[in-house]
Design an enzyme around this catalytic site. Sequence first.
Site, PDB file in Angstrom:
ATOM      1  N   CYS A 381       0.837  -1.202   0.000  1.00 38.24           N
ATOM      2  CA  CYS A 381       0.000   0.000   0.000  1.00 38.24           C
ATOM      3  C   CYS A 381       0.881   1.265   0.000  1.00 38.24           C
ATOM      4  CB  CYS A 381      -0.975  -0.041   1.173  1.00 38.24           C
ATOM      5  SG  CYS A 381      -2.441   0.945   0.852  1.00 38.24           S
ATOM      6  N   HIS A 507      -3.537  -4.984   0.219  1.00 39.31           N
ATOM      7  CA  HIS A 507      -2.849  -5.523   1.404  1.00 39.31           C
ATOM      8  C   HIS A 507      -2.879  -7.050   1.370  1.00 39.31           C
ATOM      9  CE1 HIS A 507      -2.420  -1.810   3.828  1.00 39.31           C
ATOM     10  NE2 HIS A 507      -3.455  -1.411   3.115  1.00 39.31           N
ATOM     11  N   GLU A 509      -1.281  -9.095   3.027  1.00 38.05           N
ATOM     12  CA  GLU A 509      -1.106  -9.700   4.361  1.00 38.05           C
ATOM     13  C   GLU A 509      -2.434 -10.128   4.974  1.00 38.05           C
ATOM     14  OE1 GLU A 509      -0.612  -6.528   3.600  1.00 38.05           O
ATOM     15  OE2 GLU A 509      -1.156  -5.143   5.212  1.00 38.05           O
TER      16      GLU A 509
HETATM   17  N1  GLN Z   1      -2.045   6.574   3.024  1.00 40.00           N
HETATM   18  C1  GLN Z   1      -2.109   5.853   1.803  1.00 40.00           C
HETATM   19  C2  GLN Z   1      -3.484   5.936   1.159  1.00 40.00           C
HETATM   20  O1  GLN Z   1      -4.443   6.293   1.797  1.00 40.00           O
HETATM   21  C3  GLN Z   1      -1.736   4.396   2.010  1.00 40.00           C
HETATM   22  C4  GLN Z   1      -2.747   3.657   2.819  1.00 40.00           C
HETATM   23  C5  GLN Z   1      -2.215   2.384   3.394  1.00 40.00           C
HETATM   24  O2  GLN Z   1      -1.014   2.148   3.414  1.00 40.00           O
HETATM   25  N2  GLN Z   1      -3.094   1.557   3.906  1.00 40.00           N
HETATM   26  O3  GLN Z   1      -3.618   5.644  -0.010  1.00 40.00           O
END
Ligand code: GLN
Length: 543
Positions: A381, A507, A509
């Site tokens: 992310c 994600h 994970e």
């Molecule tokens: N802050 C970034 C976004 O909102 C990444 C979010 C995250 O890592 N879950 O896109």
Amino acid sequence: MTKYIFVTGGVISGIGKGITTASLGRLLINRGFKVNVVKIDPYLNVDAGVMNPFQHGEVFVTHDGAETDLDVGNYERFLGVDLNQQSNFTTGSVYYEVIQKERRGDYLGQTVQLIPHITDEIKRRIYQIGKDNHVDIVITEIGGTIGDFEMPPYVEAIRQIAMEVGRENTLFLHVSLIYTLPNGESKSKPTQHSIRKLQEFGIQPDLLLCRTSQHLEDSIRRKISLLCGISEDFIIEGLDTDCVDEIPLNFEEQGMGHLVAKKLGLERRATLDAEWVAMVDKLKNPKYQTTIAIVGKYTTGSDAYISVKEAIKHGGIANEASVKIDWIEAEEVTELTNLDKLFENIDGILVPGGFGDRGIEGMLTTVKYARENNIPYFGLCLGMQCLVIEYARNVANLENANSTEVDENTQYPVIDLMLDQRSIADLGATMRLGHYPCVLKENTKSYEAFQQPIIIERHRHRYELNNDFRTELENAGLCFSGVSPDESLVEIAEVPDHPWMVGSQFHPEFQSKPLAPHPLFKDFISAVLTYQKQRMNIGDDDE
Ligand code: GLN
């Protein structure tokens, strides 16, 4: 007939109620029963979505986009099932719903009260899980500790459920601490008091799980049994361990699965846990050892990245390796840092998710180091967004390129707020959440990992790769190996002329399980081991 198990906690919080609940679920699943689990959090936040990871640990995301307590992640990993919006609720969400009903006039002018209206809403939610999922057993874990101010409505609700479905269809499991004095003496009094507190509410625990740092003495067992009315064989030892995955096996050894099945009148079945046993065996007897660095924002409280930690472990299991993690605070990595020294014994680098601008430059410095030194890199992310920003700055020559989350006025906003996020004011439950499909490009690291053209992964973000820069970045050599089916959103970026440098907007994970390691974590750790061999200049003697 659905059976109900309720898990409560005594003496202190943080004694592994979640893992105990998940482990019991595993034992019942091993017997072929259908099980579902729900975690109740007695705080007033409507969900875990806007809670600080430092204070509360990771926000776990279900496939249908619920932002939940990290215990839901433990349940999914141990049970091997996907849970959903129903699997975690809070006092805030219960009151929110009851007050909305009151405003709509649903209560037809009645006085709306804690009992029965709040307790009815709690019961409705627990029953609904049994009904919707057609399960044999619903396990409900109540967060917090007996005696907390927020606890009574829940204890009352579960007392009523036991009355409604029949005591023979209900099991109360209390998880409590046996305190060991510095001189080694074990003390059961705090546990006795917490059980007495439950009894004041009309609940007699059937099964007691004693968390302890040393083996439970017979005298302690006898004392608790006599004073609290729990038969000795229903008192189980929960000894401290570094290997949480081993806990279901320890419980099984003490007959927990059988006791629970017997108490609930479930048929006696053989347990099929060979797969779990084999997994734990691999975990405990690795062929290889390696170390990776996680460079992130919330590294001092590593519960903030519990799913990442677990997924790395799963990637290790798939490669017969034990993977040690060096946690590095992104903010502490600066231009002045001696990176050769910092990453001296590191064979892979991972930058996990995060929000806000703190630590970003440290992450970008780290990404550059990984790219230039051919160290396997995995970005999750925010870690993917950093991969893109670093590439834009240092390869595509877009000087000071950035994400608008970090610098609103950047000349090259290569990561930008998603269009449908621009009009959103509320912070809670408004991100792009839950599962979305992603189409993979052949002949890429990603395709190699998944071996299939379409995957479905979980998301939690507001920002995305800015399509205005897509061609420019591609021309500079960056590969967008995964995109949404309509091609409008980049899901995976990778650096082709690097041994393994992959970043995912999703994600991965959240979907990794001990019995089903996530393909990207599996391949990342495999690349880490290859790099380690090269670094240490060891030929592969086995092959
Ligand atoms: N802050 C970034 C976004 O909102 C990444 C979010 C995250 O890592 N879950 O896109």
